[in-house]
Enzyme design. Structure first.
Site: not given
Length: 689
Positions: A67, A194
């Protein structure tokens, strides 16, 4: 979610077209391109690869979630693929058979990112993943992901906020779990984050929450610091917590809020894969009374890895100091160089501009620039020491680090003294943080006790124990550089050239650069030669790649040829990272070629006796270089060597990029170049930009 995924974005036989994670990402991304969701296939894939390079996106349970956020994405999109053979995404338990490619625009709104975050939470649900493995059609799989056929699950997952979230204990209303004991629950506050803030952030939160529910007597509150924004935990909740868990791969925002409590600090994947262990570990710390501030990885370095050896940690600490030092070096050094350029070499003898300044006199302006630059440059060693300590021990390390760095300047220990002071300060603070402190004193520890004790200890060590030997070593190094001539100087030039070109802005490059800049604190003829050799060698890789794409364009893809145009300016500006897109695509040919040219340039620069007083600037500071014409000859020779070697190596391979492949690439600048500029954000390149 309705618009994010359709049957056209599902491939239930992904293994037919892909057996690697790169091929899988390309196959799913091509579906996005076909629907107009992605405008530049290769640019988008470069952004996916850059995110993957930060941390593998494979998860336990056979899941891969590549992603990124990218300027090449027109709207938030999700593609799903299923592979019978499995594809390796770096998960500890083996290949992934369920692959989700998540694409978010660079400026995606919070609502869309919240939906993507909800999907990330669903991936921790075994029933959901099991249903996907059993889906018989693309339409059915897309409907499952959208929640069309599993509304309760989708609603439950999506109902959570993107910011602070509370998981009750087993006695919550409606719970079927056995009633816990009547004792007070163990309260934990957690932070998950993240680099992209779309998937891992929320999966870690979900895993921790599930583990807290399973424990029965644990109450856990999570602050998810994701792309959809975050809501800070109520200070009262933090104050009442018994322990803290950090599961993060980017800096924890406002980390001092959690100081003074038992803390477990790990990477975000640990929060996903072993949440119960983390809860057990932090409970054990609380039972032992380890109520100290976090001493693990810091906001400078993100989460770090539990398996990091001392050498890896030491490199991170040193790079932390260097990254904060470089802006002072560049600003101060360039101002000093401008002062010399305008006022001549005697400008350092000018009186203070605070006492003597003539508005119409160019010498006064030159003196002003020189003196401002000198003040900025004087911070070099204290900042280096302070932020090495910060990298080791967080904010409490700053004061003793700066004090130790200032002592290093006072006793003429220079750059080496700054390195030692930073490491000493960090070690002293980490030692103090391990001492058990009564609860009444915890509030003043970071503000009063730690700075007071650590500054006194570091000052004592630097003044009376280690400072003088380091000062002697610094003096010996300066004398050695001053006396370099002939073969010794050429050998040093070769070594510095190889270091500058080996990792193109990485740790080894920064070590060579920091060594050269350190010599400018007390400039001598030898240290000025080293600075010149380092800058010249660092200019070679991007210039060579630019020249190679010009003279042998057929050996490169169209995107690389476009990057070659930008590399002319990057190389001329001493931005070594301009060669990263080429090295990433073909490291076995580009890196050796770059090193060969860098070694030649470094050797010739030292042999010619070229000198440089500015730590940056590329060709724009050539007038300030001693032996400028020979300096340009040295750079040209290295560029010619690197170009010849890379053309030779690329020409020797069996295949070259086809025009059909090249035509599929975007006319715009490659995202790899953007990634290179981001990589340079903590280095000298950020300042040059």
């Amino acid at each position: 979610m309705t618009d994010m995924i359709t049957a056209d974005l599902v491939d239930l036989e992904l293994d037919r077209s892909a057996d690697t994670k790169e091929a899988a990402a390309r196959a799913l991304a091509e579906r996005m391109v076909a629907l107009g969701r992605v405008t530049d296939l290769d640019g988008f894939l470069a952004d996916v690869a850059a995110r993957e390079a930060q941390m593998p996106t494979g998860l336990d349970g056979g899941i891969g979630i590549p992603h990124c956020r990218s300027a090449h994405v027109t709207e938030p999109t999700l593609a799903f693929g299923r592979s019978a053979r499995g594809i390796d995404f770096g998960a500890p338990d083996g290949p992934a058979d369920l692959i989700f490619l998540i694409a978010a625009p660079a400026g995606a709104d919070d609502a869309h990112l919240t939906i993507l975050s909800s999907l990330a939470r669903q991936l921790t649900d075994a029933e959901f993943t099991g249903a996907l493995r059993g889906a018989e059609s693309a339409e059915a799989a897309a409907a499952l992901i959208r929640g069309d056929e599993d509304e309760p699950t989708a609603t439950a997952v999506g109902s959570r906020s993107a910011g602070a979230e509370r998981v009750g204990t087993a006695h919550d209303a409606g719970s079927d779990d056995p009633e816990p004991s009547l004792g007070q629950p163990f309260r934990i506050v957690a932070v998950t984050s993240c680099p992209t803030g779309i998937a891992h952030t929320y999966m870690a939160a979900e895993s921790l929450e599930a583990a807290a529910r399973d424990a029965g007597d644990v109450e856990l509150v999570v602050e998810t610091q994701g792309s959809a924004g975050f809501t800070r935990l109520d200070p009262a909740v933090i104050a009442s917590a018994d322990a803290v868990i950090f599961a993060h791969d980017v800096p924890v925002r406002d980390k001092p809020r959690f100081a003074g409590k038992p803390t477990v600090d790990v990477g975000v994947k640990a929060g996903i894969n072993r949440p119960a262990e983390l809860i057990a570990e932090v409970r054990e710390k609380a039972a032992r009374g380890e109520t100290t501030a976090p001493t693990g990885p810091t906001p400078v370095e993100g989460s770090g890895d539990e398996g990091d050896g001392y050498g890896t940690k030491l490199r991170k600490w040193l790079m932390s100091g260097v990254s904060y030092m470089v802006p002072f070096v560049a600003a101060g050094g360039l101002l000093i160089a401008l002062g010399f350029a305008i006022g001549g070499w005697k400008i350092d003898k000018a009186p203070s501009v605070a006492e003597h300044f003539i508005w119409t006199d160019h010498t006064s302006w030159a003196a002003l620039l020189f003196q401002i630059g000198g003040l900025a440059f004087a911070f070099l060693v204290p900042v280096l020491a302070g932020y090495i300590a910060y990298g080791m021990a967080d904010r409490p390390g700053l004061v003793p680090g700066f004090v130790g760095g200032s002592v290093a300047i006072t006793i003429n220990a220079g750059f080496l003294g700054g390195l030692a002071a930073g490491l000493l300060a960090g070690a002293v603070v980490m030692g103090i943080q391990k001492v058990r402190i009564p609860a009444v004193l915890r509030g003043i520890m970071p503000v009063v006790v730690i700075p007071l004790i650590s500054s006194a200890v570091v000052g004592f060590l630097m003044f009376l124990v280690v400072g003088k030997p380091i000062a002697s070593l610094q003096s010996a190094l300066t004398d050695w550089l001053e006396g370099l001539s002939g073969a010794n100087a050429i050998i040093l030039g070769v070594i510095l050239g190889l270091m500058m070109c080996f990792d193109l802005g990485g740790p080894l490059n920064k070590v060579a650069y920091a060594f050269a800049v350190g010599g400018l604190t007390h400039p001598t003829e030898g240290s000025l030669k080293v600075m010149a050799a380092v800058m010249a060698a660092g200019m070679v890789p991007p210039l060579a790649m630019a020249l190679a794409t010009t003279v042998r364009g057929r050996l490169f893809t169209k995107t690389e040829r476009e990057n070659g145009k930008a590399a002319w300016f990057l190389g001329a500006s001493f931005i070594t990272e301009g060669a990263i897109p080429f090295a990433a695509a073909d490291p076995l040919r580009v890196i050796p070629a770059s090193m060969a040219g860098g070694a030649v340039t470094g050797a010739l620069s030292m042999a010619f006796g070229c000198t440089l007083r500015a730590p940056h600037g590329g060709i724009f500071v050539v007038p300030l270089i001693g032996q400028p014409w020979l300096y340009l000859v040295a750079i040209a020779a290295g560029v010619a060597v690197s170009t010849a070697v890379v053309v030779l190596l690329k020409g020797a391979r069996k295949t070259v990029p086809s025009e059909s492949e090249s035509e599929s690439e975007s006319e715009s600048e490659s995202a790899a170049t953007e990634s290179a500029a981001e990589t340079a954000g903590d280095s000298k390149v950020a300042v040059a930009a």
